[in-house]
Design a protein around this motif. Structure first.
Motif: not given
Length: 547
Positions: A145-151, A321-322, A460-467
């Protein structure tokens, strides 16, 4: 020590360390989560069996856990004699169950406290509003559920002893990020704060040839508006930018010394088990439990099916942001990003916070006399007697930089005052601390230990949504689909927006000359847009352009 020219802080909302990262399988044995040791339990309600922490949390909750000061003190469940009590973290289930049943948290301590708490609660409901919700406080997010934060926690540095600055609500904890004090508050008090901030310190310590610049990036009514001095002059107002400008500034190499990013707090206009209201897109991304609610009847069947929720947008915000930093390797090599959460939101963590930390108040304050101590032992209101020597519960804190070795685990005790402490150490080493708390705090840039920047940074570009932009909604339309009143967890933000509106109108900012919108949520969006437009005009005037 590494050369750092840019510090970026992103502070999200109301999640504990164990709730977000407790079940991450970290290879470093120093990682203090929930996959080792234990048992990690809390007593059940009314002598029920103990409840165990499990990785079965959903991204939505049927209730926003109580995180008022009195409730957090119940969650910490201090044990011991007055003056020497220590937290046990054994009251999370009890606190959430109490909130679900519509009961007040225990407000009074001391020998007579239980009697007064019973009397205080007599005015509450006689029938349970929603019984049996207490065990949800022990449910933690599975890493999926937290793939970005945990990675990022695995690939860079994770702090396993970062606590919020006090056992209390969002606003006082966020104030510690900026001023290393909450000005004596433990709960939200809607007013202007005049404490000196790290933003002002950086300005004062900068020189003509080495300016210590700062920007605040936001996309809604930010809590940092509470520090009026940060926007009451055209020069400072010009330092406020829409959240979408951050990536542009990074790409152009125009990032300031300090960037603070506040997420979008505006609540969704529907719960996750209902269709959205047409014409009113959800843009919040702060991960506050109150922005991720499903009604109690629909909760058992809720299956985290929606990729477009506040919770997932929070993950996308972190990734965005990353990835913006990663796209400019030269700038990223001189930068450090901190991702943290302002407070724990009433959700379980197993590590008791430290006691005996310095209060932000000046040294030498005289302690209470014997009569006051006797009265305190019999009865005291917890919020009024808090001395700020106890930190709040543990929150996630991940430090990202190409100069951080993968898999770093840092167990040094920190609180949010580490932010101003780090900025002083990097950019104003001879400046006096803001308070005793940031004088004590350990800077976090010490985890940047590599001599050369890494080249194996995860994508992690696959997790970036529309800003989201600066809202972009037609908020003055008479048929705009907003409720008349803001939800309770957003009401203080909306009320603060109206204070900002009145102040800008008083000083004659033309952007606030139009009539205010009809409903409270509409007005909050309206002042956000007006504030952003005024900031843009101030920047244009400073640059010699036509506003």
């Amino acid at each position: 020590m590494a050369v750092v020219d840019h510090v970026i802080v992103l502070a999200l909302e109301n999640r504990s360390f164990d709730h977000m990262l407790g079940f991450v399988e970290h290879p470093n044995p120093k990682f203090d989560g929930l996959t080792r040791g234990g048992p990690h339990t809390n007593p059940g309600w009314d002598s029920a069996a103990p409840v165990t922490a499990e990785p079965r949390a959903k991204t939505a909750l049927p209730i926003d856990p109580d995180h008022s000061h009195d409730a957090v003190m119940e969650q910490l469940a201090l044990r011991g004699t007055a003056g020497a009590a220590s937290p046990t973290n054994q009251g999370f289930v009890m606190s959430l169950e109490r909130k679900g049943r519509g009961l007040s948290p225990p407000t009074y301590g001391g020998a007579l406290g239980p009697l007064l708490n019973w009397w205080h609660a007599r005015g509450g409901p006689t029938r349970p509003a929603a019984a049996g919700l207490g065990p949800l406080a022990m449910l933690c997010q599975p890493p999926a559920h937290v793939p970005v934060l945990s990675r990022l926690a695995l690939e860079f540095a994770v702090c396993t002893r970062w606590f919020c600055s006090l056992p209390g609500e969002t606003w006082p904890n966020r104030n510690f990020l900026h001023a290393a004090t909450s000005d004596g508050e433990v709960d939200i008090d809607l007013r202007a704060y005049t404490n000196r901030t790290i933003f002002e310190l950086l300005e004062e310590e900068g020189t003509t040839d080495h300016a210590r610049t700062w920007h605040i990036y936001h996309d809604d009514t930010p809590q940092v508006w509470a520090f009026r001095r940060l926007w009451d002059t055209p020069e400072r107002h010009a330092n406020w930018f829409p959240a979408s400008a951050f990536a542009d500034h990074v790409a152009a190499g125009k990032l300031p010394a300090y960037s603070f990013i506040e997420p979008n707090h505006r609540p969704p206009l529907h719960t996750l088990d209902h269709d959205p209201i047409i014409g009113a897109p959800d843009v919040s991304n702060n991960q506050h439990p109150g922005n991720n609610q499903v009604d109690a009847g629909g909760y058992p069947a809720f299956a985290d099916a929606s990729p477009d929720s506040d919770f997932s947008r929070g993950e996308a915000l972190i990734a965005g942001v990353y990835q913006a930093l990663r796209a400019n390797p030269a700038l990223f090599a001189r930068s450090v990003l901190l991702i943290t959460y302002d407070e724990h939101g009433g959700l379980y963590d197993h590590v008791p916070p430290p006691v005996g930390v310095p209060s932000p108040a000046d040294a030498g304050t005289q302690g209470p006399g014997w009569a006051a101590r006797l009265q305190h032992s019999l009865c005291h209101r917890k919020a009024e007697t808090f001395d700020f020597t106890l930190l709040g519960p543990r929150v996630p804190a991940v430090i990202v930089s190409p100069l951080v070795a993968a898999g770093t685990v840092d167990a040094r005790v920190r609180d949010h005052a580490a932010v101003p402490a780090t900025l002083r150490a990097l950019f104003a080493p001879h400046a006096r601390p803001l308070t005793r708390r940031d004088e004590w705090a350990t800077p976090f840039h010490s985890v940047l230990t590599l001599a050369e920047p890494r080249t194996d940074l995860p994508d992690l570009s696959g997790y970036v949504g529309a800003t989201p932009g600066a809202t972009g909604l037609n908020v003055t339309a008479p048929d705009a689909p907003y409720p008349a009143e803001a939800p309770s967890h957003y009401r203080d933000f909306a009320r603060q927006a109206e204070l900002v509106w009145r102040h800008l109108a008083h000083v004659g900012e033309p952007e606030v000359s139009q009539p205010p919108a009809s409903t409270q949520p509409q007005r909050a969006v309206q002042i956000t847009e007006a504030f952003a437009a005024a900031a843009h005009r101030h920047r244009s005037v400073a640059a010699g352009d036509q506003p």
